[in-house]
Design a protein around this motif. Structure first.
Motif, PDB file in Angstrom:
ATOM      1  N   GLN A   1       0.827  -1.201   0.000  1.00 57.68           N
ATOM      2  CA  GLN A   1       0.000   0.000   0.000  1.00 57.68           C
ATOM      3  C   GLN A   1       0.865   1.256   0.000  1.00 57.68           C
ATOM      4  O   GLN A   1       0.623   2.189  -0.747  1.00 57.68           O
ATOM      5  CB  GLN A   1      -0.909   0.020   1.226  1.00 57.68           C
ATOM      6  N   ASP A   2       1.917   1.258   0.828  1.00 55.44           N
ATOM      7  CA  ASP A   2       2.776   2.426   0.935  1.00 55.44           C
ATOM      8  C   ASP A   2       3.469   2.705  -0.384  1.00 55.44           C
ATOM      9  O   ASP A   2       3.628   3.857  -0.791  1.00 55.44           O
ATOM     10  CB  ASP A   2       3.817   2.222   2.051  1.00 55.44           C
TER      11      ASP A   2
ATOM     12  N   SER B   1       1.500   6.185  -4.441  1.00 57.67           N
ATOM     13  CA  SER B   1       1.965   7.296  -5.266  1.00 57.67           C
ATOM     14  C   SER B   1       1.852   7.002  -6.759  1.00 57.67           C
ATOM     15  O   SER B   1       2.138   7.867  -7.571  1.00 57.67           O
ATOM     16  CB  SER B   1       3.428   7.617  -4.918  1.00 57.67           C
ATOM     17  N   ARG B   2       1.434   5.793  -7.137  1.00 58.07           N
ATOM     18  CA  ARG B   2       1.354   5.437  -8.553  1.00 58.07           C
ATOM     19  C   ARG B   2      -0.098   5.428  -9.030  1.00 58.07           C
ATOM     20  O   ARG B   2      -1.016   5.149  -8.263  1.00 58.07           O
ATOM     21  CB  ARG B   2       1.964   4.047  -8.801  1.00 58.07           C
ATOM     22  N   THR B   3      -0.277   5.731 -10.306  1.00 52.26           N
ATOM     23  CA  THR B   3      -1.618   5.679 -10.888  1.00 52.26           C
ATOM     24  C   THR B   3      -2.022   4.213 -11.075  1.00 52.26           C
ATOM     25  O   THR B   3      -1.162   3.323 -11.116  1.00 52.26           O
ATOM     26  CB  THR B   3      -1.643   6.386 -12.252  1.00 52.26           C
ATOM     27  N   PRO B   4      -3.331   3.937 -11.211  1.00 54.69           N
ATOM     28  CA  PRO B   4      -3.761   2.547 -11.467  1.00 54.69           C
ATOM     29  C   PRO B   4      -3.100   1.947 -12.707  1.00 54.69           C
ATOM     30  O   PRO B   4      -2.798   0.753 -12.742  1.00 54.69           O
ATOM     31  CB  PRO B   4      -5.277   2.688 -11.647  1.00 54.69           C
ATOM     32  N   GLN B   5      -2.871   2.785 -13.708  1.00 56.09           N
ATOM     33  CA  GLN B   5      -2.229   2.280 -14.929  1.00 56.09           C
ATOM     34  C   GLN B   5      -0.779   1.868 -14.666  1.00 56.09           C
ATOM     35  O   GLN B   5      -0.321   0.816 -15.134  1.00 56.09           O
ATOM     36  CB  GLN B   5      -2.277   3.356 -16.019  1.00 56.09           C
ATOM     37  N   GLU B   6      -0.053   2.672 -13.888  1.00 57.15           N
ATOM     38  CA  GLU B   6       1.332   2.326 -13.549  1.00 57.15           C
ATOM     39  C   GLU B   6       1.384   1.063 -12.696  1.00 57.15           C
ATOM     40  O   GLU B   6       2.284   0.236 -12.840  1.00 57.15           O
ATOM     41  CB  GLU B   6       1.988   3.506 -12.820  1.00 57.15           C
ATOM     42  N   GLN B   7       0.389   0.909 -11.812  1.00 59.14           N
ATOM     43  CA  GLN B   7       0.336  -0.298 -10.994  1.00 59.14           C
ATOM     44  C   GLN B   7       0.107  -1.536 -11.864  1.00 59.14           C
ATOM     45  O   GLN B   7       0.723  -2.575 -11.656  1.00 59.14           O
ATOM     46  CB  GLN B   7      -0.776  -0.178  -9.956  1.00 59.14           C
ATOM     47  N   MET B   8      -0.791  -1.413 -12.863  1.00 53.90           N
ATOM     48  CA  MET B   8      -1.056  -2.551 -13.740  1.00 53.90           C
ATOM     49  C   MET B   8       0.164  -2.876 -14.593  1.00 53.90           C
ATOM     50  O   MET B   8       0.478  -4.043 -14.836  1.00 53.90           O
ATOM     51  CB  MET B   8      -2.273  -2.253 -14.628  1.00 53.90           C
ATOM     52  N   ASP B   9       0.888  -1.848 -15.067  1.00 52.07           N
ATOM     53  CA  ASP B   9       2.129  -2.087 -15.814  1.00 52.07           C
ATOM     54  C   ASP B   9       3.132  -2.861 -14.966  1.00 52.07           C
ATOM     55  O   ASP B   9       3.773  -3.810 -15.434  1.00 52.07           O
ATOM     56  CB  ASP B   9       2.743  -0.757 -16.258  1.00 52.07           C
TER      57      ASP B   9
END
Length: 594
Positions: free
Chosen positions: A259-260, A264-272
């Motif tokens: 979580q931490d 700071s990342r967007t959902p798209q960056e998280q999926m990448d």
């Protein structure tokens, strides 16, 4: 340029050296044309005319005519194709799609604004400012306008898809089109999207979203102003907010440390990041050299999905790649693996560099082990449900058949189903009153039917054809095509007839027989999975071997004559139609003593 009437000043025939010079100029302007296409485009013997016209603005334009249709126009020594030409060669220019209601504005003389351009999932073609482009309507590959890009692709995206994107020169429905036979655009089915792998500029950026594809929101094209663009931005912002909320359950299910780091990342960056993690995890722990070549679809669902952490789910549409093929192209660009199209429209991973620093440096996340991932892979294979593809035979209008189909508004390359061909032929016969008055089962052969359907040796002998013979001859002389729709994917149109799954029996040493199965990939079947399933069913050795004489293609080979088991699996379990399986008659006869 041709939105208003123009004045014709001269009309002369093109002969000899002028024709050769024109062919040379066309070859230089459009290098993608093959020699055969060039000879067909600028023929040696057919009549070609050139007319000099002046547009309503006083611009001098040279127009080249063939078959009563304008095929090219020249302004300031630059050649441009007309829509009539682009309907025959739809891939001559890089194409950009717009909404159907926009056409009316373009034909009225308006330029194409970027808010009216549809952003495809795989991204735009790469063009520079000043590049000649085609404009198509969403859902049809047949161009309806010729335009010049006022920005490069990178500049369009950097501008947030705002402003003027294309200066329109000529459109379907304008006065230059009216100077021809006024035919309508053919219906050309979209082919496999060509998502270029060298678009590094876009890979790390948020792709530009278009407004929702609701036709009602695009009817008033004049409203595509800054106000409409702001509405578009508001809609996009709402979608991003919705994605943020949709991602919250996954975030709450993850650990405190995740979580931490992900806040700071967007959902798209998280999926990448999730795709990268599952990709390297699958290569490091799941895929072995003996598994290659491996279908990309199998790699995703059988290997990467099982590497996804609990509480999270891979969704390529929520990543910046939008398509799995583009993600793999990015990895191929980094020389981690190599992907090839072993069969038309079917991609496979053929090589993996397990010594690549990124693979070696990847650490398997806690909670995963090699043994558990191997077991998960087996369970995943068992859980996969195969859906047989939907295969529809199609037909393309060939050069010889153009006279028979042009009355119905179809041109060379138009794609039709068998029922559409039948209806067109019936309408043609009835319109031209060709039904025999004495016997309505026969059709009189006129000059066009004679040229299109009869061989030279038959032309003096046959004056009538039965309906069935007429239709079968017509289908035989059209270009064979087929459309394949795999479960959960867009339809794909391919040339030729689809090859059947080929089953043969071969003799090996010591009089032993083996069953060989080819072309499984064309039907979305992974040869390795089929081999494993057969081996378990019949308790015989099954292997994957290269197809002799065919580079990068594989076949399944299993000991003994196993056609009975294979037929049951393909016909009953996989629900494949019998007509797409060749060799079932070679099964051993049961209940007969030798």
């Amino acid at each position: 340029m041709f939105a208003r009437a123009f004045r014709v000043r001269a009309n002369t025939a093109i002969k000899g050296s002028d024709r050769r010079k024109l062919r040379s100029d066309v070859a230089a302007a459009f290098p993608t044309l093959s020699a055969e296409q060039l000879a067909e485009f600028i023929p040696n013997k057919e009549e070609l005319n050139v007319i000099k016209i002046y547009s309503h603005k006083g611009e001098a334009v040279t127009v080249y005519m063939n078959h009563r249709n304008p095929i090219l126009f020249e302004v300031e020594k630059a050649l441009y194709p007309t829509v009539y030409t682009l309907w025959v060669y739809p891939d001559l220019l890089p194409a950009f799609a717009t909404w159907p209601p926009v056409l009316q504005k373009l034909a009225g003389g308006a330029d194409l604004m970027l808010p009216g351009v549809v952003v495809p999932p795989c991204g735009f073609p790469q063009v520079e400012r000043g590049t000649l482009c085609a404009v198509t309507l969403l859902g049809n590959r047949a161009p309806v306008a010729v335009a010049v890009a006022t920005m490069s692709t990178a500049e369009m995206l950097a501008a947030g898809m705002k402003g003027k994107g294309f200066a329109v020169l000529h459109t379907y429905l304008d006065h230059l089109w009216e100077y021809g036979d006024k035919s309508c655009p053919p219906t050309l089915a979209p082919l496999i999207p060509d998502c270029a792998g060298d678009e590094e500029e876009q890979e790390g950026k948020e792709p530009v979203n278009n407004c929702p594809p609701d036709p009602e929101q695009h009817v008033d094209i004049g409203d595509l102003s800054l106000k409409e663009q702001d509405n578009c931005a508001d809609l996009q912002g709402g979608e991003e907010l919705h994605e943020d909320r949709a991602a919250e359950p996954a975030d709450t299910a993850s650990t405190e440390h995740q979580q931490d780091s992900e806040d700071s990342r967007t959902p798209q960056e998280q999926m990448d990041a999730l795709f990268n993690q599952c990709f390297f995890h699958a290569l490091k722990c799941k895929v072995k050299k003996s598994d290659l070549p491996l279908l990309t679809s199998t790699f995703l669902r059988s290997h990467m999905f099982s590497c996804c952490p609990a509480g999270q789910q891979l969704d390529i549409k929520k990543s910046s790649y939008k398509k799995f093929s583009k993600f793999l192209q990015c990895m191929q660009h980094q020389k981690i693996l190599q992907v090839k199209e072993l069969n038309k429209g079917v991609e496979s991973i053929v090589e993996v560099d397990w010594k690549h620093p990124d693979i070696k440096a990847f650490a398997v996340p806690e909670g995963f082990s090699s043994a558990s991932t191997a077991q998960d892979s087996k369970n995943e294979d068992r859980e996969q449900v195969y859906h047989a593809p939907e295969i529809i035979p199609l037909y393309g209008v060939s050069t010889k058949m153009i006279p028979l189909f042009q009355e119905s508004g179809h041109r060379k390359g138009s794609i039709l189903s068998s029922s559409e061909v039948r209806n067109i032929i019936i309408k043609y016969v009835k319109t031209n009153e060709l039904v025999d008055e004495t016997n309505k089962n026969f059709v009189k052969v006129n000059a066009i039917l004679c040229d299109c359907l009869l061989d030279k040796s038959e032309q003096d002998e046959i004056s009538h054809l039965k309906w069935d013979d007429l239709l079968s001859r017509c289908l035989d002389r059209l270009q064979p095509l087929h459309q394949v729709t795999f479960f959960g994917q867009e339809p794909v149109v391919r040339k030729g007839n689809i090859e059947p799954i080929d089953i043969t029996i071969a003799q090996r040493s010591s009089n032993k027989k083996v069953t060989i199965i080819k072309n499984l990939e064309l039907y979305g079947l992974d040869p390795q999975c089929v081999a494993n399933t057969l081996q378990q069913k019949v308790q015989a050795s099954a292997t994957i071997t290269p197809v002799p004489g065919a580079k990068d293609r594989v076949q399944v080979q299993i000991q003994g004559n196993q056609i009975h088991h294979l037929a049951k699996m393909l016909l009953e379990e996989y629900q494949l139609p019998r007509k797409y399986i060749q060799g079932l008659e070679k099964a051993p006869k049961l209940g007969r003593k030798k």
